[in-house]
Design a protein around this motif. Structure first.
Motif, short mmCIF file in Angstrom:
data_model
loop_
_atom_site.label_atom_id
_atom_site.label_comp_id
_atom_site.label_asym_id
_atom_site.label_seq_id
_atom_site.Cartn_x
_atom_site.Cartn_y
_atom_site.Cartn_z
N SER A 110 77.65 18.44 60.03
CA SER A 110 78.79 18.67 59.14
C SER A 110 80.11 18.62 59.91
O SER A 110 81.18 18.56 59.30
CB SER A 110 78.65 20.01 58.43
N THR A 111 80.04 18.63 61.26
CA THR A 111 81.25 18.51 62.09
C THR A 111 81.45 17.08 62.60
O THR A 111 82.31 16.85 63.45
CB THR A 111 81.18 19.47 63.29
N ALA A 112 80.66 16.13 62.10
CA ALA A 112 80.77 14.74 62.56
C ALA A 112 82.14 14.18 62.21
O ALA A 112 82.63 14.35 61.10
CB ALA A 112 79.67 13.89 61.94
N CYS A 113 82.75 13.50 63.19
CA CYS A 113 84.06 12.90 62.95
C CYS A 113 84.04 11.39 63.19
O CYS A 113 85.09 10.74 63.14
CB CYS A 113 85.12 13.55 63.83
N GLY A 114 82.87 10.82 63.45
CA GLY A 114 82.75 9.38 63.62
C GLY A 114 81.29 9.00 63.53
O GLY A 114 80.40 9.81 63.81
N LEU A 154 89.62 8.25 73.33
CA LEU A 154 89.05 8.09 72.00
C LEU A 154 87.55 7.85 72.07
O LEU A 154 86.98 7.61 73.13
CB LEU A 154 89.74 6.94 71.26
N ALA A 155 86.93 7.88 70.88
CA ALA A 155 85.47 7.76 70.81
C ALA A 155 84.96 6.42 71.28
O ALA A 155 83.82 6.31 71.74
CB ALA A 155 85.02 8.01 69.36
N ASP A 156 85.77 5.37 71.20
CA ASP A 156 85.32 4.04 71.62
C ASP A 156 85.61 3.77 73.10
O ASP A 156 85.42 2.66 73.58
CB ASP A 156 85.95 2.95 70.76
N GLY A 157 86.08 4.78 73.84
CA GLY A 157 86.36 4.63 75.25
C GLY A 157 87.78 4.20 75.57
O GLY A 157 88.16 4.16 76.73
N SER A 158 88.58 3.88 74.56
CA SER A 158 89.98 3.52 74.79
C SER A 158 90.86 4.77 74.83
O SER A 158 90.38 5.88 74.57
CB SER A 158 90.47 2.57 73.69
N ALA A 159 92.13 4.59 75.17
CA ALA A 159 93.07 5.71 75.24
C ALA A 159 94.23 5.48 74.28
O ALA A 159 94.63 4.34 74.03
CB ALA A 159 93.59 5.88 76.66
N SER A 166 95.50 28.58 78.86
CA SER A 166 94.07 28.33 78.88
C SER A 166 93.80 26.93 78.36
O SER A 166 94.60 26.37 77.60
CB SER A 166 93.34 29.36 78.02
N PRO A 167 92.68 26.32 78.76
CA PRO A 167 92.38 24.95 78.33
C PRO A 167 92.29 24.87 76.81
O PRO A 167 91.78 25.76 76.13
CB PRO A 167 91.03 24.68 78.99
N GLU A 168 92.79 23.77 76.29
CA GLU A 168 92.70 23.50 74.87
C GLU A 168 91.74 22.34 74.63
O GLU A 168 91.58 21.47 75.48
CB GLU A 168 94.07 23.09 74.31
N SER A 169 91.14 22.32 73.46
CA SER A 169 90.36 21.17 73.07
C SER A 169 91.32 20.05 72.68
O SER A 169 92.50 20.30 72.39
CB SER A 169 89.46 21.52 71.88
N PRO A 170 90.86 18.80 72.67
CA PRO A 170 91.75 17.71 72.22
C PRO A 170 92.33 17.96 70.84
O PRO A 170 93.49 17.65 70.58
CB PRO A 170 90.82 16.49 72.25
N ALA A 224 74.28 6.80 64.31
CA ALA A 224 74.82 7.59 65.42
C ALA A 224 76.07 8.32 64.96
O ALA A 224 76.94 7.74 64.31
CB ALA A 224 75.13 6.68 66.60
N PHE A 225 76.17 9.60 65.31
CA PHE A 225 77.30 10.44 64.91
C PHE A 225 77.96 11.04 66.15
O PHE A 225 77.28 11.45 67.10
CB PHE A 225 76.84 11.57 63.99
N LEU A 226 79.28 11.09 66.12
CA LEU A 226 80.05 11.79 67.15
C LEU A 226 80.55 13.10 66.55
O LEU A 226 81.25 13.11 65.53
CB LEU A 226 81.25 10.95 67.59
N LEU A 227 80.18 14.23 67.17
CA LEU A 227 80.60 15.53 66.69
C LEU A 227 81.94 15.90 67.31
O LEU A 227 82.39 15.31 68.30
CB LEU A 227 79.55 16.59 67.02
N ARG A 228 82.61 16.90 66.74
CA ARG A 228 83.95 17.27 67.20
C ARG A 228 83.94 17.84 68.62
O ARG A 228 84.97 17.85 69.29
CB ARG A 228 84.58 18.26 66.24
N ASP A 229 82.79 18.32 69.08
CA ASP A 229 82.74 18.84 70.45
C ASP A 229 82.40 17.75 71.46
O ASP A 229 82.19 18.04 72.63
CB ASP A 229 81.74 19.99 70.54
N GLY A 230 82.37 16.47 71.01
CA GLY A 230 82.10 15.37 71.91
C GLY A 230 80.64 15.01 72.04
O GLY A 230 80.29 14.02 72.69
N VAL A 231 79.73 15.78 71.44
CA VAL A 231 78.30 15.52 71.51
C VAL A 231 77.94 14.36 70.57
O VAL A 231 78.49 14.24 69.48
CB VAL A 231 77.49 16.78 71.13
N GLU A 232 77.02 13.50 71.02
CA GLU A 232 76.53 12.40 70.20
C GLU A 232 75.14 12.71 69.69
O GLU A 232 74.26 13.13 70.46
CB GLU A 232 76.52 11.11 71.01
#
Length: 249
Positions: free
Chosen positions: A171-175, A74-79, A15-19, A201-209
């Motif tokens: 509380s799940t913000a990672c950036g 990654l959050a900045d668009g790089s890999a 099954s699909p995994e999260s990053p 601006a905050f990036l949450l662990r589910d990718g939501v900004e």
């Protein structure tokens, strides 16, 4: 006798995994994961998408070696890519996993394995297919972001500050990234009164900004500094206009 690479010990998840789950599974099975730089792990904690694929395989006389390419957006668009080496050192023995930051380290580690030379590696072309995720609007810094959100909300003095539900999500913000937004109220009552508007601006662990808008001003009866926080830019700018109107002559 060579064995087809399809018989490799590695099996993709059903099954699909999260990053984050993909990263934790990789680090959990790698014997040398502790050698990866802390900064690399911090960057991967904010990854938005991932892709993993077989890169090469060598099977001969009961011994095997496979390499896998794991890439994260990654959050900045790089890999960022990690290379996994899977091998056994004796016929029938359990496979061992190692992880490396670059392909040169991977090749050096593979060359140290005692594998028969008669069967060449079967190497696949590199094809990275990250899940379609919109590029983030900001270049986020993965540095105690959840704590930054908590401290920002704690110093807000306005009664209509963001509610507990949004605070829990943050509380799940990672950036996070802080930028100043220019353009203040259309009128100023006293020359010494100042307004500043900042976007957090905050990036949450589910990718939501998610963004919080901080208004700093001295439009108070005694001229003291005050901090207000809102959940949208429009709401923050309307609050600035109200404060300016209250002190206008």
């Amino acid at each position: 006798m060579s064995v087809p690479y399809e018989t490799a010990a590695y099996e993709p998840p059903e099954s699909p995994e999260s990053p984050e789950e993909h990263l934790m599974r990789l680090l959990g099975r790698a014997l040398n994961s502790f050698e990866l730089p802390d900064e690399t792990i911090r960057l991967l904690d904010c990854a938005l998408a991932h892709d993993g694929s077989l890169h090469s395989a060598h099977h001969s006389a009961g011994l095997h070696r496979e390499t896998y390419r794991h890439t994260w957006l990654l959050a900045d668009g790089s890999a960022l890519t990690l290379w996994e080496l899977v091998h056994n050192t004796a016929p029938g023995s359990e496979p061992q996993h190692e992880v490396y930051l670059d392909e040169e380290e991977l090749r050096a580690a593979g060359s140290r394995l005692a594998l028969p030379p008669e069967a060449p590696d079967f190497e696949l072309p590199v094809q990275v297919q990250l899940s379609p995720v919109p590029a983030p609007r900001h270049a986020y810094v993965p540095d105690a972001s959840a704590d930054h959100a908590r401290r920002l909300l704690r110093r807000a003095e306005n009664a209509d500050r963001p509610d507990a539900d949004l605070a829990a999500r943050l509380s799940t913000a990672c950036g996070h990234q802080i930028t100043q937004a220019f353009g203040g109220p259309g009128r100023a009552g006293r020359a010494r009164v100042g307004f500043s508007l900042y976007e957090h601006a905050f990036l949450l662990r589910d990718g939501v900004e998610v963004s919080l808008w901080e208004v700093e001003h001295t439009a108070t009866p005694d001229g003291r500094h005050m901090c207000e926080v809102y959940d949208s830019e429009d709401t923050a700018r309307r609050a600035m206009e109200r404060r300016a109107a209250q002190i206008s002559p």
